[in-house]
Design a protein around this motif. Structure first.
Motif, mmCIF file in Angstrom:
data_model
loop_
_atom_site.group_PDB
_atom_site.id
_atom_site.type_symbol
_atom_site.label_atom_id
_atom_site.label_comp_id
_atom_site.label_asym_id
_atom_site.label_seq_id
_atom_site.Cartn_x
_atom_site.Cartn_y
_atom_site.Cartn_z
ATOM 1 N N VAL A 172 9.881 4.993 6.381
ATOM 2 C CA VAL A 172 8.874 4.578 7.357
ATOM 3 C C VAL A 172 9.281 3.281 8.056
ATOM 4 N N GLY A 173 10.007 2.433 7.345
ATOM 5 C CA GLY A 173 10.446 1.175 7.932
ATOM 6 C C GLY A 173 9.434 0.052 7.805
ATOM 7 N N ILE A 174 8.628 0.080 6.747
ATOM 8 C CA ILE A 174 7.728 -1.033 6.468
ATOM 9 C C ILE A 174 8.026 -1.557 5.072
ATOM 10 N N THR A 175 7.620 -2.779 4.807
ATOM 11 C CA THR A 175 7.947 -3.399 3.527
ATOM 12 C C THR A 175 7.198 -2.724 2.385
ATOM 13 N N LEU A 176 7.749 -2.862 1.197
ATOM 14 C CA LEU A 176 7.077 -2.333 0.002
ATOM 15 C C LEU A 176 5.691 -2.945 -0.155
ATOM 16 N N ALA A 177 5.580 -4.247 0.125
ATOM 17 C CA ALA A 177 4.297 -4.929 -0.019
ATOM 18 C C ALA A 177 3.255 -4.339 0.929
ATOM 19 N N ASN A 178 3.620 -4.142 2.190
ATOM 20 C CA ASN A 178 2.675 -3.581 3.152
ATOM 21 C C ASN A 178 2.328 -2.130 2.832
ATOM 22 N N LEU A 179 3.301 -1.360 2.397
ATOM 23 C CA LEU A 179 3.034 0.027 2.020
ATOM 24 C C LEU A 179 2.131 0.082 0.794
ATOM 25 N N SER A 180 2.337 -0.815 -0.137
ATOM 26 C CA SER A 180 1.497 -0.877 -1.328
ATOM 27 C C SER A 180 0.049 -1.216 -0.970
ATOM 28 N N ILE A 181 -0.138 -2.157 -0.047
ATOM 29 C CA ILE A 181 -1.479 -2.520 0.409
ATOM 30 C C ILE A 181 -2.162 -1.313 1.052
ATOM 31 N N LEU A 182 -1.416 -0.584 1.846
ATOM 32 C CA LEU A 182 -1.959 0.612 2.483
ATOM 33 C C LEU A 182 -2.278 1.690 1.449
ATOM 34 N N LYS A 183 -1.362 1.897 0.537
ATOM 35 C CA LYS A 183 -1.520 2.939 -0.477
ATOM 36 C C LYS A 183 -2.728 2.709 -1.380
ATOM 37 N N THR A 184 -3.010 1.462 -1.668
ATOM 38 C CA THR A 184 -4.127 1.153 -2.561
ATOM 39 C C THR A 184 -5.460 1.059 -1.829
ATOM 40 N N GLY A 185 -5.432 1.253 -0.504
ATOM 41 C CA GLY A 185 -6.668 1.223 0.269
ATOM 42 C C GLY A 185 -7.169 -0.168 0.590
ATOM 43 N N LYS A 186 -6.333 -1.180 0.435
ATOM 44 C CA LYS A 186 -6.743 -2.562 0.693
ATOM 45 C C LYS A 186 -6.449 -3.012 2.119
ATOM 46 N N ALA A 187 -5.797 -2.159 2.911
ATOM 47 C CA ALA A 187 -5.479 -2.506 4.291
ATOM 48 C C ALA A 187 -6.744 -2.505 5.137
ATOM 49 N N LYS A 188 -6.821 -3.435 6.066
ATOM 50 C CA LYS A 188 -7.963 -3.523 6.977
ATOM 51 C C LYS A 188 -7.721 -2.724 8.251
ATOM 52 N N ALA A 189 -6.463 -2.413 8.551
ATOM 53 C CA ALA A 189 -6.121 -1.682 9.769
ATOM 54 C C ALA A 189 -4.776 -0.986 9.575
ATOM 55 N N VAL A 190 -4.531 0.033 10.393
ATOM 56 C CA VAL A 190 -3.254 0.740 10.383
ATOM 57 C C VAL A 190 -2.842 0.941 11.831
ATOM 58 N N ARG A 191 -1.640 0.552 12.165
ATOM 59 C CA ARG A 191 -1.125 0.777 13.515
ATOM 60 C C ARG A 191 -0.830 2.269 13.689
ATOM 61 N N PHE A 192 -1.059 2.766 14.903
ATOM 62 C CA PHE A 192 -0.730 4.167 15.175
ATOM 63 C C PHE A 192 0.754 4.421 14.979
ATOM 64 N N GLU A 193 1.577 3.438 15.264
ATOM 65 C CA GLU A 193 3.024 3.562 15.064
ATOM 66 C C GLU A 193 3.338 3.799 13.582
ATOM 67 N N THR A 194 2.646 3.069 12.711
ATOM 68 C CA THR A 194 2.842 3.234 11.263
ATOM 69 C C THR A 194 2.307 4.582 10.806
ATOM 70 N N LEU A 195 1.147 4.971 11.316
ATOM 71 C CA LEU A 195 0.569 6.269 10.965
ATOM 72 C C LEU A 195 1.493 7.399 11.405
ATOM 73 N N ASP A 196 2.056 7.264 12.587
ATOM 74 C CA ASP A 196 3.008 8.257 13.096
ATOM 75 C C ASP A 196 4.230 8.352 12.178
ATOM 76 N N ALA A 197 4.773 7.214 11.783
ATOM 77 C CA ALA A 197 5.950 7.202 10.904
ATOM 78 C C ALA A 197 5.630 7.800 9.537
ATOM 79 N N LEU A 198 4.446 7.499 9.007
ATOM 80 C CA LEU A 198 4.038 8.082 7.723
ATOM 81 C C LEU A 198 3.918 9.595 7.833
#
Length: 71
Positions: free
Chosen positions: A25-51
């Motif tokens: 995906v091209g994002i850091t482990l820390a940012n992916l972990s935050i997203l994976k655990t549901g602690k993210a406040k927002a997700v960029r469409f670019e990141t969603l597309d890559a996922l």
């Protein structure tokens, strides 16, 4: 929050580790972990597309609306 993030479910179905998905995906482990655990406040469409590309899925497979009364 009423949005549940199911990245971990899709990772398990695709048998991908956090490290492998991070590289694809091209994002850091820390940012992916935050997203994976549901602690993210927002997700960029670019990141969603890559996922979605990396996990071969639709955005609805990763994000789910759950009414607060069901949490």
């Amino acid at each position: 929050m009423s949005i549940r993030v199911n990245v971990d479910v899709m990772m398990a179905r695709r048998k991908l580790s956090l490290t492998e998905l991070s590289g694809r995906v091209g994002i850091t482990l820390a940012n992916l972990s935050i997203l994976k655990t549901g602690k993210a406040k927002a997700v960029r469409f670019e990141t969603l597309d890559a996922l979605c590309r990396a996990l071969d899925c639709q955005p609805g497979d990763l994000l789910e609306y759950v009414p607060e009364s069901e949490e």
